[in-house]
Write a protein that holds these residues in place. Structure first.
Motif, mmCIF file in Angstrom:
data_model
loop_
_atom_site.group_PDB
_atom_site.id
_atom_site.type_symbol
_atom_site.label_atom_id
_atom_site.label_comp_id
_atom_site.label_asym_id
_atom_site.label_seq_id
_atom_site.Cartn_x
_atom_site.Cartn_y
_atom_site.Cartn_z
ATOM 1 N N PRO A 227 0.823 -1.216 0.000
ATOM 2 C CA PRO A 227 0.000 0.000 0.000
ATOM 3 C C PRO A 227 0.850 1.256 0.000
ATOM 4 O O PRO A 227 1.991 1.266 0.478
ATOM 5 C CB PRO A 227 -0.804 -0.134 1.299
ATOM 6 C CG PRO A 227 0.088 -0.935 2.196
ATOM 7 C CD PRO A 227 0.805 -1.909 1.301
ATOM 8 N N THR A 228 0.280 2.315 -0.531
ATOM 9 C CA THR A 228 0.948 3.619 -0.494
ATOM 10 C C THR A 228 0.744 4.266 0.868
ATOM 11 O O THR A 228 -0.059 3.805 1.695
ATOM 12 C CB THR A 228 0.383 4.525 -1.591
ATOM 13 O OG1 THR A 228 -1.023 4.747 -1.330
ATOM 14 C CG2 THR A 228 0.534 3.885 -2.967
ATOM 15 N N LEU A 229 1.465 5.345 1.103
ATOM 16 C CA LEU A 229 1.322 6.059 2.376
ATOM 17 C C LEU A 229 -0.085 6.645 2.517
ATOM 18 O O LEU A 229 -0.624 6.730 3.635
ATOM 19 C CB LEU A 229 2.364 7.172 2.461
ATOM 20 C CG LEU A 229 3.833 6.711 2.601
ATOM 21 C CD1 LEU A 229 4.763 7.918 2.608
ATOM 22 C CD2 LEU A 229 4.007 5.887 3.879
ATOM 23 N N TRP A 230 -0.685 7.047 1.387
ATOM 24 C CA TRP A 230 -2.048 7.584 1.442
ATOM 25 C C TRP A 230 -3.032 6.509 1.902
ATOM 26 O O TRP A 230 -3.941 6.785 2.698
ATOM 27 C CB TRP A 230 -2.453 8.114 0.069
ATOM 28 C CG TRP A 230 -1.733 9.355 -0.337
ATOM 29 C CD1 TRP A 230 -0.682 9.454 -1.194
ATOM 30 C CD2 TRP A 230 -1.998 10.692 0.127
ATOM 31 N NE1 TRP A 230 -0.275 10.762 -1.309
ATOM 32 C CE2 TRP A 230 -1.065 11.538 -0.509
ATOM 33 C CE3 TRP A 230 -2.916 11.239 1.007
ATOM 34 C CZ2 TRP A 230 -1.036 12.917 -0.288
ATOM 35 C CZ3 TRP A 230 -2.910 12.612 1.227
ATOM 36 C CH2 TRP A 230 -1.977 13.424 0.586
ATOM 37 N N VAL A 231 -2.864 5.296 1.395
ATOM 38 C CA VAL A 231 -3.762 4.204 1.787
ATOM 39 C C VAL A 231 -3.586 3.874 3.254
ATOM 40 O O VAL A 231 -4.558 3.676 4.003
ATOM 41 C CB VAL A 231 -3.499 2.967 0.896
ATOM 42 C CG1 VAL A 231 -4.259 1.760 1.420
ATOM 43 C CG2 VAL A 231 -3.901 3.258 -0.544
ATOM 44 N N SER A 355 -16.550 2.461 -12.539
ATOM 45 C CA SER A 355 -15.225 1.999 -12.143
ATOM 46 C C SER A 355 -15.272 1.412 -10.727
ATOM 47 O O SER A 355 -16.184 1.712 -9.948
ATOM 48 C CB SER A 355 -14.237 3.169 -12.184
ATOM 49 O OG SER A 355 -14.586 4.142 -11.211
ATOM 50 N N PRO A 356 -14.287 0.583 -10.353
ATOM 51 C CA PRO A 356 -14.259 0.044 -8.985
ATOM 52 C C PRO A 356 -14.196 1.121 -7.919
ATOM 53 O O PRO A 356 -14.734 0.941 -6.815
ATOM 54 C CB PRO A 356 -12.988 -0.827 -8.988
ATOM 55 C CG PRO A 356 -12.796 -1.213 -10.411
ATOM 56 C CD PRO A 356 -13.261 -0.037 -11.215
ATOM 57 N N ARG A 405 -7.059 5.120 -5.745
ATOM 58 C CA ARG A 405 -6.728 5.278 -7.161
ATOM 59 C C ARG A 405 -5.428 6.040 -7.392
ATOM 60 O O ARG A 405 -4.997 6.194 -8.529
ATOM 61 C CB ARG A 405 -7.867 5.987 -7.888
ATOM 62 C CG ARG A 405 -8.158 7.367 -7.362
ATOM 63 C CD ARG A 405 -9.321 7.978 -8.130
ATOM 64 N NE ARG A 405 -9.670 9.300 -7.624
ATOM 65 C CZ ARG A 405 -10.626 10.051 -8.131
ATOM 66 N NH1 ARG A 405 -11.337 9.609 -9.141
ATOM 67 N NH2 ARG A 405 -10.890 11.251 -7.622
ATOM 68 N N ILE A 406 -4.808 6.526 -6.314
ATOM 69 C CA ILE A 406 -3.536 7.215 -6.458
ATOM 70 C C ILE A 406 -2.442 6.174 -6.617
ATOM 71 O O ILE A 406 -2.191 5.361 -5.725
ATOM 72 C CB ILE A 406 -3.245 8.117 -5.238
ATOM 73 C CG1 ILE A 406 -4.339 9.177 -5.078
ATOM 74 C CG2 ILE A 406 -1.872 8.769 -5.366
ATOM 75 C CD1 ILE A 406 -4.156 10.065 -3.870
ATOM 76 N N LYS A 407 -1.792 6.153 -7.770
ATOM 77 C CA LYS A 407 -0.774 5.169 -8.066
ATOM 78 C C LYS A 407 0.589 5.677 -7.594
ATOM 79 O O LYS A 407 0.897 6.870 -7.724
ATOM 80 C CB LYS A 407 -0.729 4.880 -9.569
ATOM 81 C CG LYS A 407 -2.055 4.400 -10.129
ATOM 82 C CD LYS A 407 -2.449 3.063 -9.560
ATOM 83 C CE LYS A 407 -3.748 2.575 -10.168
ATOM 84 N NZ LYS A 407 -4.185 1.287 -9.574
#
Length: 413
Positions: A227-231, A355-356, A405-407
């Motif tokens: 996971p990203t830091l945002w997640v 979209s998901p 959705r932030i990649k």
């Protein structure tokens, strides 16, 4: 060889006098004048292969300034002015009607999507209400879950029999791949009903708001998706809000709590398995067909387990001996099963259109609607701190659906 210059006589070409052309731009050609022959004859005179002389016919007439605007484009003797004007009028009208058609189609799609979201929420609300009413008087969650899969199987068989939805052709390899999904789908719905039978509907759905936490953990463990830091930042308010709501919950008990947590684990395991198992694109199927097959397989898996664990207790004789109103129990159990299958079917229909991420946001809003409606219907006592914890958890779920959705940026060498 003697070459003869092409000199039109005044008698044969009198209708094409320049003065008349200027005075009346829209004219009709006389019957004895053939523009095709005139064009071909003039072009043949321009270069004679048997002669070295090239003779270019000269056409000269004066054009007034009034005719310059109408004859500024190249003149084609095969198309009259009247036909060209008609063609231009029709060409300018086409884009306007096409734009109106696109606006109407987009408006229709928006209305259909809004209707599906409304049905999704409505079926979910009634499922939780009717299901809770049945579980209060008939605390046998395995039997109730099996009955819901039974009704769903009958509805699917009805749709396939009367071609309301195309019956799929499933191979043995596909069934083997779907079997793990059916197992965790069965356990997820069973644990949800077990939790609804023990605690309040609002508390069950507050705990189920922790689904993103399990999704992140399982994806990292089995799929290698870090996971990203945002997640990670969005997971913190979810866990904190659920913990705060659990401490202040009036109907709290450990059986209901762990059942809801087990439901989160199994439901998110289904999502991970669907990514890990269904890898062959040529064997893929649409979401509605996959859900239908999973429902039938869940019924086949749970029916013998129900008889083994709880016996055959959903009979009129047993309900009467327990002092229950048979008609009321059967009616509410049947409506709950219909709403159970309907809201999941509509959920997959929405997933095919959006979209998901949009579907995840809609699922978060759905949970809020279900919690509020169940609190109002059952008059569940809710303290201010409990409401705060629930609100923080749901806000975290909404934030998770947005930052998902932030990649991450690719690492440059």
């Amino acid at each position: 060889m003697q070459s003869t210059a092409f000199t039109p006589s005044s008698s044969s070409f009198s209708p094409l006098k320049p003065r008349r052309l200027v005075a009346n731009p829209i004219y009709s050609l006389p019957s004895r004048f053939d523009p095709i022959r005139a064009f071909s004859s003039s072009s043949s005179k321009r270069h004679d292969p048997d002669s070295s002389n090239v003779v270019i016919p000269r056409r000269s007439w004066s054009l007034s300034s009034a005719s310059n605007s109408s004859l500024s484009r190249p003149w084609n003797p095969l198309v009259s002015e009247r036909k060209m004007e008609r063609f231009e009028v029709k060409a300018t009208a086409v884009p306007e009607s096409a734009g109106e058609g696109k606006e109407k189609s987009s408006l229709t799609k928006t209305l259909e999507l809004g209707l599906l979201f409304g049905l999704w929420y409505l079926f979910n609300i009634y499922f939780n209400i009717y299901n809770k009413q049945v579980l209060r008087v008939f605390p046998n969650p395995v039997t109730i879950t099996a009955a819901q899969f039974t009704v769903g199987t009958v509805l699917i068989a009805f749709m396939w029999t009367f071609n309301l939805y195309k019956k799929p052709k499933v191979s043995g390899a596909q069934l083997a791949a779907i079997l793990p999904l059916a197992v965790v789908h069965t356990l997820g719905n069973l644990f949800t009903n077990m939790s609804l039978g023990k605690v309040a509907v609002s508390f069950t759905h507050t705990i189920k708001a922790m689904e993103p936490f399990f999704s992140v953990v399982l994806s990292a463990m089995f799929l290698g998706e870090m996971p990203t830091l945002w997640v990670v930042g969005s997971i913190i308010p979810i866990v904190g809000g659920v913990a705060l709501a659990s401490v202040t919950e009036a109907s709290f008990n450990w059986a209901g709590f762990w059942s809801a947590m087990a439901s989160n684990l199994t439901n998110q395991s289904r999502n991970v398995l669907s990514k890990k198992v269904m890898v062959k694109k040529e064997e893929s199927m649409d979401n509605i067909t996959l859900f239908s097959i999973i429902t039938i397989m869940s019924f086949i898996l749970l029916a013998p387990v129900t008889i083994f664990m709880e016996g055959v207790k959903f009979t009129p004789a047993y309900l009467q001996s327990a002092g229950l109103n048979v008609k009321e129990v059967y009616t509410r159990a049947f409506l709950a099963a219909l709403c159970f299958h309907a809201y999941q079917q509509v959920s997959y229909m929405i997933l095919q259109r959006v979209s998901p991420v949009t579907h995840s946001v809609g699922n978060c809003v759905k949970r809020v609607v279900v919690i509020v409606s169940s609190v109002l219907f059952f008059k569940t006592p809710v303290s201010p701190i409990n409401s705060l914890g629930t609100g923080i958890a749901l806000a975290g779920v909404f934030l998770y659906s947005r930052v998902k959705r932030i990649k991450p940026k690719p690492k440059t060498a």
